[in-house]
Design an enzyme around this catalytic site. Structure first.
Site, short mmCIF file in Angstrom:
data_model
loop_
_atom_site.label_atom_id
_atom_site.label_comp_id
_atom_site.label_asym_id
_atom_site.label_seq_id
_atom_site.Cartn_x
_atom_site.Cartn_y
_atom_site.Cartn_z
N LYS A 13 0.83 -1.22 0.00
CA LYS A 13 0.00 0.00 0.00
C LYS A 13 0.86 1.27 0.00
CE LYS A 13 -2.08 -0.92 3.93
NZ LYS A 13 -1.40 -2.17 4.33
N ARG A 139 11.56 -0.47 11.31
CA ARG A 139 10.33 -0.23 12.06
C ARG A 139 10.23 -1.18 13.23
NH1 ARG A 139 5.30 0.20 7.94
NH2 ARG A 139 4.36 -0.79 9.76
N ARG A 150 -0.17 -8.11 13.68
CA ARG A 150 -0.73 -7.21 12.66
C ARG A 150 -1.64 -7.96 11.70
NH1 ARG A 150 4.76 -5.09 10.54
NH2 ARG A 150 3.60 -3.81 9.06
#
Ligand code: AMP
Length: 197
Positions: A13, A139, A150
Site C-alpha cells: 500500500k 520499524r 498485525r
C-alpha cells in the site's frame, strides 16, 4: 480524486500510494507514517500509540479518526488524496463516510491489493533489510512476532472492509503479487476508468 488502498500489512500500500500520489499530484495520507512521526516527536498521541504499535496492535479509533479529520481539513487535501492504512476498522470507515459526506466529497475508488499471506513475512523482512541498507532504522513492528499480531488485527478488524466497500459498490481488487510497476499499471488502469466514468 480520493482513493483508499486496502490490503494486509506488507501488501504494498505504502509503495503504491507514494507512486500514485507522485504521478497524480494527490496527497498521500498514511496514518502509520503520521503515527510513527508522532512517536518519534514524543507528542501525546505518540506516547499513547507507541507500545501498541510496536506490538502490532491497532491504535484506538478515536485517535486515528481525529488525525485524519484534522489532516483532511488542510488545504492541500482539496486536490485529492490517497488513504494508505486508513480506514482499518468498520468504525473508521463509518467515520470517514461521515467526514467526506459533511464536506461534499466522495471516494472515487477503493483498491484492494490482494497478496498471498505466505509472501508477507518475506516482504516485511525485506523491508527491514532495505531500511538498514539505506542507512535508516527498522520499524519496531517489522519482525515476525509483531507481523503475526498485525495480520490478526487485519483479519479481525480490517478484512471486513472489503465486504463493506464491495457492498457500497466502490471496491476494485487487483493482484498485489505482480511486480511493483505492474501493480502501479493496474491501479492506473482503474483510475483512468473511474475518471472517464
Ligand atoms: P502501517 O504503517 O499502515 O503498517 O501502520 C503501522 C501501525 O500503525 C499499525 O500496525 C497500527 O499499530 C498503527 N495504525 C496505522 N494506521 C492505523 C489505523 N487506521 N487504525 C489503527 N491503528 C493504525
Amino acid at each position: 480524486m480520493n482513493l483508499i488502498l486496502l490490503g494486509a500489512p506488507g501488501a504494498g500500500k505504502g509503495t503504491q500510494a507514494r507512486e500514485i500520489s507522485a504521478r497524480r499530484g494527490l496527497v498521500q495520507l498514511s496514518t502509520g507514517e503520521m503515527l510513527r512521526a508522532a512517536v518519534k516527536a514524543g507528542t501525546p498521541v505518540g506516547l499513547k500509540a507507541k507500545d501498541v504499535m510496536a506490538r502490532g496492535g491497532l491504535v484506538s479509533d478515536a485517535i486515528v479518526i481525529g488525525i485524519i479529520e484534522d489532516r483532511i481539513a488542510e488545504p492541500d487535501c482539496a486536490k485529492g488524496f490517497i488513504l494508505d492504512g486508513f480506514p482499518r476498522t468498520l468504525q473508521q470507515a463509518a467515520a470517514l463516510d461521515a467526514l467526506l459526506g459533511a464536506k461534499g466529497k466522495r471516494l472515487d475508488a477503493v483498491i484492494e491489493l490482494k497478496i498471498d499471506d505466505s509472501a508477507l513475512l518475506a516482504r516485511v523482512e525485506n523491508r527491514a533489510r532495505e531500511a538498514l541498507a539505506a542507512g535508516g532504522t527498522v520499524r519496531a513492528d517489522d519482525n515476525a512476532e509483531a507481523l503475526r499480531t498485525r495480520l490478526l488485527a487485519y483479519y479481525r478488524e480490517t478484512a471486513p472492509l472489503i465486504g463493506y466497500y464491495f457492498a457500497k459498490g466502490n471496491l476494485r481488487s487487483i493482484d498485489g503479487m505482480a511486480d511493483i510497476a505492474a501493480v502501479t499499471r493496474s491501479i492506473e488502469a482503474i483510475l483512468a476508468g473511474s475518471a472517464a466514468g
